[in-house]
Design an enzyme around this catalytic site. Sequence first.
Site, PDB file in Angstrom:
ATOM      1  CB  SER A 199      -0.902  -0.008   1.241  1.00  0.00           C
ATOM      2  OG  SER A 199      -1.723   1.126   1.265  1.00  0.00           O
ATOM      3  N   GLY A 200       0.572   2.172  -0.921  1.00  0.00           N
ATOM      4  CA  GLY A 200       1.333   3.417  -1.027  1.00  0.00           C
ATOM      5  C   GLY A 200       2.486   3.362  -1.990  1.00  0.00           C
ATOM      6  CB  THR A 256      -4.175   3.399  -7.448  1.00  0.00           C
ATOM      7  OG1 THR A 256      -4.566   2.408  -6.489  1.00  0.00           O
ATOM      8  CG2 THR A 256      -5.410   4.040  -8.048  1.00  0.00           C
ATOM      9  CG  ASN A 295      -1.818   4.898  -0.378  1.00  0.00           C
ATOM     10  OD1 ASN A 295      -1.801   6.094  -0.625  1.00  0.00           O
ATOM     11  ND2 ASN A 295      -2.083   3.986  -1.278  1.00  0.00           N
ATOM     12  CB  SER A 329      -4.926   2.461   0.891  1.00  0.00           C
ATOM     13  OG  SER A 329      -4.757   1.061   0.846  1.00  0.00           O
ATOM     14  CB  SER A 330      -6.936  -0.055  -3.922  1.00  0.00           C
ATOM     15  OG  SER A 330      -6.644   0.917  -4.891  1.00  0.00           O
ATOM     16  N   GLY A 354      -1.503  -4.843  -2.101  1.00  0.00           N
ATOM     17  CA  GLY A 354      -0.152  -5.324  -1.870  1.00  0.00           C
ATOM     18  C   GLY A 354      -0.063  -6.060  -0.543  1.00  0.00           C
ATOM     19  CD  GLU A 407      -3.170  -3.999   3.400  1.00  0.00           C
ATOM     20  OE1 GLU A 407      -3.558  -3.099   2.640  1.00  0.00           O
ATOM     21  OE2 GLU A 407      -3.872  -4.452   4.323  1.00  0.00           O
TER      22      GLU A 407
END
Length: 1030
Positions: free
Chosen positions: A112-113, A117, A162, A165-166, A390, A392
Site C-alpha cells: 500500500s502506497g 493505482t 497511504n 489506498s485501494s 499489496g 500488508e
Amino acid sequence: MQVQLDMEGALTARDRVGIQDFVLLDETTEEAFINNLKKRFSNDLIYTYIGTLLVSLNPYKELDIYNSKQMDIYMGVNFFELPPHIYALADNAYHTMLTEYNNHFILISGESGAGKTEASKKILQYYAVSCPSTTLLNTVRDKMLMSNPVLEAFGNAKTLKNDNSSRFGKYMDIQFDSQGDAVGGHILNYLLEKSRVVHQNHGERNFHIFYQLVEGAGDELLQQLGLERDCQLYKYLTQGECAIVPSINDKNDWKTVKNALQVVNIDESYNNHLFSIVASVLHLGNLTFSPDSKGLATLRSNSDELQWVSNLLGVDAEKLHEGFTFRKIEAKNDQILSPFTIDHAIYARDALAKAIYGQTFTWLVNRINESMENTDPSRKTVIGLLDIYGFEVFYVNSFEQFCINYCNEKLQQLFIQLTLKAEQEEYEAEGIEWEPVQFFNNKIICDLVEEKHRGIIAILDEECLRPGDATDLTFLERLEDKMANHPHFVTHKLADKMTRKTLERGDFRLLHYAGEVTYCVVGFLDKNNDLLYRNIKDLMCQSKNVIIQKCFSTLDPGNRKRPETVATQFKSSLLKLTEILMAKEAWYIRCLKSNESKQKGQFDEALVRHQVKYLGLMEHLRVRRAGFAYRRKYDIFLQRYKPLCPATWPHWRGDPADGVEVLVQHLGYLPNEYKMGRTKIFIRHPRTLYATEDAFERCKHELATRLQAKYKGYKAKGEFRKQKEAATKIETCWRGVQARKEREKRAWAVKVIKQFIKGYMTRGQAKTTDNSEYLAFVRQNFLNRLKENLPKTVLDKTTWYSPPPVCSETSEILRKLHYRLLVRKYVRGITPQRKAQLQLKLVASTLFKGKKESYPQSIAQPFVDTRINEQDINPRVIQMIRNEHIKYTVPVIKYDRNGFKPRPRQLILTQTAAYVVDDAKIKQRVLYTSLKGISVSSLTDAIVVFHITCEDPKQKGDLVMQCDYLFEFLTKLSVIANKRDAIHVVQGSIKIEVQAGKENGVDFSIGPEPMVYKGKNGHLMVVTTRTRTR
C-alpha cells in the site's frame, strides 16, 4: 525526459545512472540490486527492467515524464530501444497482442502506497491516447478512465501507509478489436474491506465517498439526506480521529465523482438512490442501544436517525426497529421473535451497514460494466489490468490482512510459474538447452492456507459452522492441533521461549514468502461469517430504493442453505482469477515505496530491501539470469553492432543469423559465452555485452566523423552549385531591373527639366499649368532653406532668410509668427526670480536710460536682495527698528554737511524710512514722507543727494552720500518708497540745503582721475572720468 534519454542512450552511462536492466548486472546479489536502484533513484530514474518486468520506485513527487510528448516517443518503439518506462511496457503489450492476436494481462503489485493505482491510471491514459480514435471509441475510453474516480471514491480510503489506498482488488479487461481499437471493458472486484464501513483504526478513515458527500454536496442535497456538513457528527467517520486530511480535498473530489458518474451512465435518479444509501450508512452508525430492565437491547431515544434510515432505504420503520432488536426464528410453521442483547443489536446494525454498502459497491461495478459493454459478437483480444492489494503488515493484522496476504502468496506462485514457463518456452523455441533454476517455491504456504479439510480456511469454516460455543480462541486451538508441526506456522503455545515473548496468546504467525506476519484471531469468525439476519434481509428485499431492491432481490429469500463464508468466497474468486490469468500472456509491474514518510528524494534502504525480498524480485532475476543474461533477435543485434566488423559494415547482404555469426567471431566471443538460437543470439555474461557496447561507443565516434566529412562535402558541393546558379539568375534579373529603372528615371528627368524651364520663363505671370510646378518648387525650396536658417533668439532680427518675390507675403507672416513664438517661449522660460529682476531693471531703465553716462555698464550686473547680511548689522540697531521690516541694506560713504568729511556708514531701507547707521548708533532717520527729492549727476560718479524737508533750524539738512551700487540702491528705493518721480538726473551742480536757510552745493567736473574733495568755494568738488566707448 530528453536528458534521461541522453543519459541512458547507451550502456556506457551505467556508472552514472546505473543499469537500466537488472539482468545485465555483473553480480546478482541483493546488495548490487539495491545499489543500482538507489543510483537510478537519485537521478529521478524511477523505472528499471528485469527483462520485461518493470520495477517502479515511488518518488513521491511530480516528474515530467507522463505528457503527450513522452507518449509519442514510446509509441511503436522496440521495448529495449528507449529507457525503461511504464509507457514502453504498455505499448509492447498492446503491439504484441495485435501481432500475435492473443490475450495479455499486466499484473501491478506492491504494498500500500507504492503507486499501484497511479500505475494503472497511467496505462489507461496511454491506451486512451495511443489507440485509434472515433466518437464511439472516445466514449468507451472516457468511461474506462472515469470509472477510476468512481471506484476510488467508493473503494479507496486513507490508511496509515497511504492516503488513497485501494481497499478492494480490481481486475479490468480492456477489449480491443482486430484493428487495435479499444471497444469495451469489464471489471472484476475482489474482497471489498467492508469492515472499514463500521470500524477504522487510529489514523485511518472510512471510504472517501462518505467524506466527499458531507464536505462537498450542496446544502439542498444534504437537507434531503438528513445530513449536516460536519464529519464529527457521525460515529462511522470519527473512529480513526482523522476525518480531515490536508492532502485530500474532499470538495474537489466530490465534483470529480459527480462528473464521472454521468460519464459512466448513472443518471440523476440513480444518483439520488446511490447517495441515499451512503447517507443511510451514516445514520445507521448513529443508532445507539441501551439495556432494559432485563438487560435486553432497546433503541435509545434517537428515533430521528431510525426514521432517516427508514426513509432513505425505503423500508418500514417499525419493521426496521424490530430487525435491530429481535431475531426471527422459524420452527416448523411457527415464527418466534428472540430479543437481542446489546452486543447482538450492535452486530445487526453493523452487519446491515456492511451488507448494503458491499452490495451497493457490487452494483456500482456491474453498472460500470454495463456502460462499457461491447455488444459486437466478433472475437476480441484483451489486455487485463490487475491492480490488487499489496502485501500488508500492520501493528495489528486481522482477517482482512490474512486474506490480502493469501492473495499475494497465490499471485507470487502464479508469477514464478508463468516466468519459469515463459523462460522454458523461449529456450525450447530457440533450441537452447534449459538449465534448472533454484528458487523458493511458496506452494507450501499456499497449501497451508487453502488445502481442503486441512488448510486454515477449511478449519475456519468448520469452526464457523460448528454447533456449540465456537469462538475465535477455539478456532486458534483447532489450528494449534492441526498445524502443530508445520514449519511456516507458530503460535504462543507452539513457540520456543524467545519467540513466545513476541506473541500474544490470541495470535498466530505465518512465515510468508515475504516474511513473518502475526495475525490476531479476534474477529476472524464474525468477519468470515459476515451474516445478515434473515428478517433484515427480507426487509431489504421490500425496499423502495431501486438499488437496494436490485441488490437484495438477487439473493433467494426462500433458500435456507447457509451462504458461503467470506474466506471461501474469496478463495473461489482467487482460483477463478488464477485461471483467467493463466490463459493470458503476463506482463509485470512491481511497485516499491522509497520511504515510509512519503518524502521526495528520500531512499530508505532497509524498507526497499524488505520490499525487494517479499516481491520476489531476486527470484525473478535469478530465473531471468539462468543460463543467459541477454538475448536479442538477430536482425536487431546485427543492425546495432554491424559497424564493429568490416564484413558486416555498411550492409550485410545475407541471412541475419550468418551475419551475427561473422560479427561475433570477429569480436572474439568464446564458444561458452554465447549460443545461437533459431531467431535470437543468447549471451551468457553481461561483461561480454558491456565489452561489445564499449567497443561500439568508440566506433560510433569514428564513424560519425567519417560520415560527417562525407556528408559535409556532398552538401557543400550541392550548395555551391545551387548558389552559383541562383547568383547567375539573380544577376540577370537585377541588371534588367536596373536598366529599366534607369530608362524610366531619364524619361522622368527630361520631362521635369522641360517643365522647370517653362516655369522659369513664365514665373512672373499668373499661375498656369506651365509654371505651377515651378512656383511650388520655389515655395518648397524657400521653406526648406528657411527651416534650416530660422533665428534662434528673440534678439536675432538680422538672419531672416530673404524670400523670392512669390513668397514675400508669406515670408512676412511667417517672420511675425516665428518672433511671436520665440517671445512666447522666452517669456514662458522666465522664472519668478528672473521676472522680478527684469522688472527692477525696467524701473532702472526708466529712471536712468539716456540720462546718466554710467548706466549702460550697469545693465549686465544683476541686482541682489541686499548688500549687507543681517548678521553684519549691530543687534541694537535691529532691536531699535524691529517694528519696521528691513527691505534693503547697502554700504555708503556719507559726507558731513560742514567740511564734507567722508565717513563710512550703513544705509538701511525699511518700509517707512531710510536709516544712516554707524555701528550701534542710528545717525539719521529719513522718513520717506520728508524726502522731497533725490538728485544724481549725469556723469559717471556715484554721488547721490537726498533733499529733506527742513522746517526747524535745528533739523539736519540734505544728505550727501557716495554709493558704489547707485543704480541698484536708487531703483530699490524708488520701488520701496514709491519715489520714482522724485529721482532727478542733474547736469551741472546740485544745490544742497545744509540746514534751514543755509545752502551749499556739489560741483561735478571731468578729469583724468576720479576724486572727491572740498573746494575753495566751500562746495563739494566731484571729479569723474569719461565713459569708455568701444
